[in-house]
Enzyme design. Sequence first.
Site, PDB file in Angstrom:
ATOM      1  N   HIS A  89       0.824  -1.215  -0.033  1.00  0.00           N
ATOM      2  CA  HIS A  89      -0.148   0.033   0.061  1.00  0.00           C
ATOM      3  C   HIS A  89       0.999   1.211  -0.056  1.00  0.00           C
ATOM      4  O   HIS A  89       1.958   1.248   0.613  1.00  0.00           O
ATOM      5  CB  HIS A  89      -1.032   0.047   1.266  1.00  0.00           C
ATOM      6  CG  HIS A  89      -1.660  -1.262   1.276  1.00  0.00           C
ATOM      7  ND1 HIS A  89      -1.909  -1.680   2.669  1.00  0.00           N
ATOM      8  CD2 HIS A  89      -2.348  -1.941   0.685  1.00  0.00           C
ATOM      9  CE1 HIS A  89      -2.832  -2.643   2.300  1.00  0.00           C
ATOM     10  NE2 HIS A  89      -2.986  -2.912   1.270  1.00  0.00           N
ATOM     11  N   LYS A 102       6.232   6.410   6.386  1.00  0.00           N
ATOM     12  CA  LYS A 102       5.560   5.785   7.840  1.00  0.00           C
ATOM     13  C   LYS A 102       6.862   5.270   8.585  1.00  0.00           C
ATOM     14  O   LYS A 102       7.760   5.085   8.006  1.00  0.00           O
ATOM     15  CB  LYS A 102       5.173   4.199   6.924  1.00  0.00           C
ATOM     16  CG  LYS A 102       3.786   4.659   6.433  1.00  0.00           C
ATOM     17  CD  LYS A 102       3.341   3.251   5.700  1.00  0.00           C
ATOM     18  CE  LYS A 102       2.097   3.562   4.617  1.00  0.00           C
ATOM     19  NZ  LYS A 102       1.635   2.399   4.119  1.00  0.00           N
ATOM     20  N   TYR A 120       1.877   2.322  13.575  1.00  0.00           N
ATOM     21  CA  TYR A 120       2.492   3.125  12.349  1.00  0.00           C
ATOM     22  C   TYR A 120       2.161   4.525  13.030  1.00  0.00           C
ATOM     23  O   TYR A 120       1.187   5.031  13.181  1.00  0.00           O
ATOM     24  CB  TYR A 120       1.520   3.089  11.147  1.00  0.00           C
ATOM     25  CG  TYR A 120       1.264   1.838  10.582  1.00  0.00           C
ATOM     26  CD1 TYR A 120       1.711   1.666   9.355  1.00  0.00           C
ATOM     27  CD2 TYR A 120       0.743   0.465  11.297  1.00  0.00           C
ATOM     28  CE1 TYR A 120       1.443   0.753   8.551  1.00  0.00           C
ATOM     29  CE2 TYR A 120       0.724  -0.292  10.276  1.00  0.00           C
ATOM     30  CZ  TYR A 120       0.722  -0.489   9.069  1.00  0.00           C
ATOM     31  OH  TYR A 120       0.603  -1.783   8.429  1.00  0.00           O
ATOM     32  N   ASP A 164      -6.665  -6.761  -1.257  1.00  0.00           N
ATOM     33  CA  ASP A 164      -5.072  -6.879  -1.669  1.00  0.00           C
ATOM     34  C   ASP A 164      -4.871  -7.932  -2.390  1.00  0.00           C
ATOM     35  O   ASP A 164      -4.087  -7.812  -3.498  1.00  0.00           O
ATOM     36  CB  ASP A 164      -4.257  -7.186  -0.577  1.00  0.00           C
ATOM     37  CG  ASP A 164      -3.879  -5.854   0.570  1.00  0.00           C
ATOM     38  OD1 ASP A 164      -4.409  -4.872   0.338  1.00  0.00           O
ATOM     39  OD2 ASP A 164      -3.630  -6.130   1.661  1.00  0.00           O
TER      40      ASP A 164
END
Length: 180
Positions: A62, A72, A132, A168
Amino acid sequence: MKFLPTPVSGAFVVEVDARSDDRGMFARTFDARTFADRGLVPVYPQCNVSRNHRRGTLRGMHYQAQPRPEVKLVRATRGRVFDVALDLRPDSPSYLRWASVELDAASCNAFYIPAGCAHGFLTLEDECELFYQMSEAYVPELARGVRWDDPAFSIAWPFTPSVISERDAALESYSQEASV
């Protein structure tokens, strides 16, 4: 903190300097000034948690497209995962290369993934949790992804996933027209 470079330009494994004694362990996991001094993003206005029940769960690959690509900073807070950054920045010296790290809650390490890179992970044991820190708020219209098993990248996953979302599993193969 130690910042270990990876094959992806601007991506780092972040190791902590842990102090242990009879009480347990203490470590600084983030310091805005240290990150800024290294030219890394020091502000994370959004944080997310991902809980994964079963070994073999794959999430990814992603990223968030322009004009709001995200940096991130990812850390395992429970369990162990095989974490991957994939460089989709056409102007990068590591374009289309990937880097991986085993994130392990016991070691408190993290993965700094620059904007323009796709991210994904595979759980190596049951009951994994990832935390995250995100440099941008999530914008659903900018959410993108590429196939985890796309031969254009040849990511060397440690084993084939057993759990993957329909979304996904349906991601398209990479093309330069769809790049960030």
